[in-house]
Design an enzyme around this catalytic site. Structure first.
Site, PDB file in Angstrom:
ATOM      1  N   TYR A  17       0.842  -1.198   0.000  1.00  0.00           N
ATOM      2  CA  TYR A  17       0.000   0.000   0.000  1.00  0.00           C
ATOM      3  C   TYR A  17       0.878   1.250   0.000  1.00  0.00           C
ATOM      4  CZ  TYR A  17      -3.064   3.684   1.615  1.00  0.00           C
ATOM      5  OH  TYR A  17      -3.737   4.880   1.728  1.00  0.00           O
ATOM      6  N   GLU A  39     -10.847   4.968   5.042  1.00  0.00           N
ATOM      7  CA  GLU A  39     -10.340   5.802   6.140  1.00  0.00           C
ATOM      8  C   GLU A  39     -11.367   5.871   7.268  1.00  0.00           C
ATOM      9  OE1 GLU A  39      -7.432   7.081   6.761  1.00  0.00           O
ATOM     10  OE2 GLU A  39      -6.423   7.016   4.829  1.00  0.00           O
ATOM     11  N   TRP A  47      -4.713   0.456  10.144  1.00  0.00           N
ATOM     12  CA  TRP A  47      -4.801   0.375   8.692  1.00  0.00           C
ATOM     13  C   TRP A  47      -4.607  -1.045   8.185  1.00  0.00           C
ATOM     14  CZ3 TRP A  47      -7.365   3.092   5.601  1.00  0.00           C
ATOM     15  CH2 TRP A  47      -7.132   3.086   4.233  1.00  0.00           C
TER      16      TRP A  47
END
Length: 186
Positions: A17, A39, A47
């Site tokens: 990512y 988010e 995350w």
């Protein structure tokens, strides 16, 4: 990723990512919407968990098709809360529909969600190149301004910290550390 952010070194998903998405300018409304939703799901979590559930979230929310998400029924949202493959927070799941509806309103006003967002930075990414991860803020006057505007427009899970992270992820702000030489998706 040598010399860059340590959070990305924790797991191959995070590193991929970081190296191929984070900080890369995004101008596609669907991709911007997906990242905004992710988010929101990340709030209070981490995350890596979101990335591990990304495929299930994409499947559940029709690939984050904005029109399809805006049309989700209360019954469908309730059913999604029971799916163990997802992050089953009622408010976060409902925020997907609310945010899709807000994106549609923004598209009507600005022509695209991308035009709205990129207008805050005059169409150009803000490249900071901090020396250390400690030099990266969690929020700025820009993220505070955008968060306030988005809240006024009916967006959910858009506080200034979430929005700063979102701006980094979508490439409106590039906080890769000074000297970073990694690969980026084009």
């Amino acid at each position: 990723m040598t010399g860059d952010l340590q959070w990305a070194a924790q797991d191959p998903l995070l590193q991929a990512y970081h190296d191929h998405e984070w900080g890369v300018p995004v101008h596609d409304d669907r991709q911007l919407f997906e990242l905004l939703c992710l988010e929101g799901f990340q709030a209070g979590l981490n995350w890596l968990m979101v990335l591990k559930k990304r495929a299930a979230l994409q499947a559940a929310f029709h690939g984050f098709d904005i029109d399809a998400c805006a049309a989700l029924t209360d019954a469908k949202l309730a059913a999604l809360q029971q799916d163990p493959a997802l992050i089953r927070n009622r408010l976060k799941i409902s925020a997907v529909r609310a945010n899709a509806q807000a994106v549609l309103r923004v598209q009507q006003e600005f022509g695209s969600f991308a035009a709205y967002l990129w207008g805050f930075v005059n169409g150009q990414p803000i490249v900071n190149r901090p020396q250390t991860a400690a030099d990266i803020p969690t929020q700025t006057p820009l993220s505070q301004n955008i968060a306030a505007d988005m809240k006024r427009r009916g967006f959910k899970f858009v506080g200034p910290v979430i929005i700063y992270s979102y701006l980094e992820g979508a490439g409106l702000i590039d906080d890769h550390l000074a000297g970073w030489q990694g690969t980026k998706a084009q």
